[in-house]
Design a protein around this motif. Sequence first.
Motif, PDB file in Angstrom:
ATOM      1  N   GLU A 217      -9.192  11.401  -7.837  1.00 26.95           N
ATOM      2  CA  GLU A 217      -8.048  10.562  -7.498  1.00 26.95           C
ATOM      3  C   GLU A 217      -7.955  10.385  -5.980  1.00 26.95           C
ATOM      4  O   GLU A 217      -7.728   9.280  -5.486  1.00 26.95           O
ATOM      5  N   LEU A 218      -8.132  11.496  -5.254  1.00 28.03           N
ATOM      6  CA  LEU A 218      -8.064  11.465  -3.791  1.00 28.03           C
ATOM      7  C   LEU A 218      -9.067  10.463  -3.220  1.00 28.03           C
ATOM      8  O   LEU A 218      -8.708   9.599  -2.415  1.00 28.03           O
ATOM      9  N   PHE A 219     -10.317  10.571  -3.685  1.00 24.98           N
ATOM     10  CA  PHE A 219     -11.367   9.685  -3.181  1.00 24.98           C
ATOM     11  C   PHE A 219     -11.116   8.238  -3.619  1.00 24.98           C
ATOM     12  O   PHE A 219     -11.347   7.303  -2.865  1.00 24.98           O
ATOM     13  N   ALA A 220     -10.646   8.071  -4.860  1.00 19.18           N
ATOM     14  CA  ALA A 220     -10.395   6.713  -5.366  1.00 19.18           C
ATOM     15  C   ALA A 220      -9.301   6.025  -4.557  1.00 19.18           C
ATOM     16  O   ALA A 220      -9.311   4.811  -4.397  1.00 19.18           O
ATOM     17  N   GLU A 221      -8.355   6.822  -4.029  1.00 17.39           N
ATOM     18  CA  GLU A 221      -7.276   6.264  -3.203  1.00 17.39           C
ATOM     19  C   GLU A 221      -7.749   6.011  -1.766  1.00 17.39           C
ATOM     20  O   GLU A 221      -6.977   5.557  -0.931  1.00 17.39           O
ATOM     21  N   GLY A 222      -9.000   6.380  -1.493  1.00 15.64           N
ATOM     22  CA  GLY A 222      -9.562   6.149  -0.172  1.00 15.64           C
ATOM     23  C   GLY A 222      -9.227   7.227   0.849  1.00 15.64           C
ATOM     24  O   GLY A 222      -9.391   7.017   2.052  1.00 15.64           O
ATOM     25  N   TYR A 223      -8.773   8.393   0.375  1.00 17.47           N
ATOM     26  CA  TYR A 223      -8.460   9.499   1.293  1.00 17.47           C
ATOM     27  C   TYR A 223      -9.630  10.464   1.402  1.00 17.47           C
ATOM     28  O   TYR A 223     -10.515  10.476   0.556  1.00 17.47           O
TER      29      TYR A 223
ATOM     30  N   VAL B  26     -18.448  20.258  -8.312  1.00 16.27           N
ATOM     31  CA  VAL B  26     -17.924  20.067  -6.954  1.00 16.27           C
ATOM     32  C   VAL B  26     -18.674  20.994  -6.003  1.00 16.27           C
ATOM     33  O   VAL B  26     -18.829  22.188  -6.284  1.00 16.27           O
ATOM     34  N   ILE B  27     -19.138  20.445  -4.887  1.00 14.51           N
ATOM     35  CA  ILE B  27     -19.856  21.249  -3.891  1.00 14.51           C
ATOM     36  C   ILE B  27     -19.449  20.820  -2.485  1.00 14.51           C
ATOM     37  O   ILE B  27     -19.154  19.651  -2.243  1.00 14.51           O
ATOM     38  N   GLY B  28     -19.431  21.782  -1.560  1.00  9.05           N
ATOM     39  CA  GLY B  28     -19.134  21.485  -0.166  1.00  9.05           C
ATOM     40  C   GLY B  28     -20.023  22.336   0.724  1.00  9.05           C
ATOM     41  O   GLY B  28     -20.464  23.418   0.334  1.00  9.05           O
ATOM     42  N   LEU B  29     -20.293  21.838   1.927  1.00  8.97           N
ATOM     43  CA  LEU B  29     -21.123  22.584   2.865  1.00  8.97           C
ATOM     44  C   LEU B  29     -20.526  22.438   4.258  1.00  8.97           C
ATOM     45  O   LEU B  29     -20.116  21.331   4.639  1.00  8.97           O
ATOM     46  N   GLY B  30     -20.464  23.553   4.994  1.00  8.74           N
ATOM     47  CA  GLY B  30     -19.881  23.469   6.330  1.00  8.74           C
ATOM     48  C   GLY B  30     -20.492  24.484   7.259  1.00  8.74           C
ATOM     49  O   GLY B  30     -21.167  25.424   6.846  1.00  8.74           O
ATOM     50  N   SER B  31     -20.249  24.297   8.554  1.00 12.70           N
ATOM     51  CA  SER B  31     -20.756  25.257   9.524  1.00 12.70           C
ATOM     52  C   SER B  31     -19.680  25.601  10.544  1.00 12.70           C
ATOM     53  O   SER B  31     -18.719  24.844  10.735  1.00 12.70           O
ATOM     54  N   GLY B  32     -19.847  26.761  11.162  1.00 12.34           N
ATOM     55  CA  GLY B  32     -18.882  27.224  12.158  1.00 12.34           C
ATOM     56  C   GLY B  32     -19.555  28.119  13.163  1.00 12.34           C
ATOM     57  O   GLY B  32     -20.525  28.806  12.853  1.00 12.34           O
TER      58      GLY B  32
ATOM     59  N   THR C 207     -17.862  17.248  -2.018  1.00 14.22           N
ATOM     60  CA  THR C 207     -18.259  16.050  -2.751  1.00 14.22           C
ATOM     61  C   THR C 207     -18.263  16.349  -4.246  1.00 14.22           C
ATOM     62  O   THR C 207     -18.399  17.501  -4.660  1.00 14.22           O
ATOM     63  N   ILE C 208     -18.094  15.299  -5.010  1.00 16.90           N
ATOM     64  CA  ILE C 208     -18.223  15.413  -6.459  1.00 16.90           C
ATOM     65  C   ILE C 208     -19.699  15.212  -6.778  1.00 16.90           C
ATOM     66  O   ILE C 208     -20.362  14.389  -6.154  1.00 16.90           O
ATOM     67  N   VAL C 209     -20.211  15.995  -7.712  1.00 15.28           N
ATOM     68  CA  VAL C 209     -21.607  15.855  -8.121  1.00 15.28           C
ATOM     69  C   VAL C 209     -21.630  15.262  -9.526  1.00 15.28           C
ATOM     70  O   VAL C 209     -21.002  15.786 -10.436  1.00 15.28           O
ATOM     71  N   ARG C 210     -22.317  14.149  -9.642  1.00 14.12           N
ATOM     72  CA  ARG C 210     -22.453  13.540 -10.959  1.00 14.12           C
ATOM     73  C   ARG C 210     -23.583  14.268 -11.680  1.00 14.12           C
ATOM     74  O   ARG C 210     -24.694  14.364 -11.159  1.00 14.12           O
ATOM     75  N   ARG C 211     -23.290  14.803 -12.843  1.00 18.01           N
ATOM     76  CA  ARG C 211     -24.317  15.522 -13.598  1.00 18.01           C
ATOM     77  C   ARG C 211     -24.693  14.746 -14.848  1.00 18.01           C
ATOM     78  O   ARG C 211     -24.008  13.814 -15.242  1.00 18.01           O
TER      79      ARG C 211
ATOM     80  N   THR D 243     -25.594  11.506  -5.787  1.00 17.64           N
ATOM     81  CA  THR D 243     -25.379  11.318  -7.229  1.00 17.64           C
ATOM     82  C   THR D 243     -24.036  10.654  -7.468  1.00 17.64           C
ATOM     83  O   THR D 243     -23.854   9.921  -8.433  1.00 17.64           O
ATOM     84  N   TYR D 244     -23.084  10.935  -6.582  1.00 18.43           N
ATOM     85  CA  TYR D 244     -21.723  10.408  -6.724  1.00 18.43           C
ATOM     86  C   TYR D 244     -21.589   9.039  -6.066  1.00 18.43           C
ATOM     87  O   TYR D 244     -20.873   8.166  -6.558  1.00 18.43           O
TER      88      TYR D 244
END
Length: 209
Positions: free
Chosen positions: A31-37, A86-92, A113-117, A199-200
């Motif tokens: 929903e968040l992504f579909a609303e453009g956020y 759902v997967i995310g990757l970050g660095s610090g 990101t959402i992963v399409r399976r 994939t998404y």
Amino acid sequence: MSSIRDRIENWVPRTKVGRLVKEGRITSLEELFAEGYRIVEPEMADVLVKNLQEEVIAIKLVQRQTDAGEKTSFRAVVAVGNEDGVIGLGSGKARHIRVAIDKAALDARKNLTIVRRGCGSWECGCGQPHSLPFKVEGKCGAVRIVLLPGPRGLGLVAGETGKIILRLAGIKDCWVRAYGPTRTVPSYAYAMFDALKKTYEMVVPEDWA
Ligand SMILES: [Zn+2]
């Protein structure tokens, strides 16, 4: 850092979209992504996605010469995922390992990101979402990753880093082909994340219906 539960309970959103999530007016990542956020506050990730898990992918010691002598810091790469699409990757980066990891974990939450399976394997054809729906490619620097759908029961034919990321994303069976300086763990991880993201982002004919 306090526990995630404490952090969510005490979270005071600083943005409009943060308030929409906290108030339950946006209830899913779709929903968040579909609303453009986008996820602009890391707490949004934990509210929208249940059971986010963290895995440290890489920690690197960074030494830098300054006028005052040698300065040491750490760069961490962390993956987060719910093992369910759902997967995310970050660095610090920080002077202390623990702080670098926490920063990376927060960065990963903002980079979900959402992963399409699916079952894109011609040998399998079971129609269950145990693998990928189609072949995808990702890149980071000189590292290129190709993910190929595999039949049920194949497992994850990947290196250790690849296995961690694919498991967090909820993919059970797939082949990974990696090209370039694949021993550079952060680049390998970001290239794989890029592939999963595609994939998404890729629009497939079923979406037109
Ligand atoms: Zn299948």
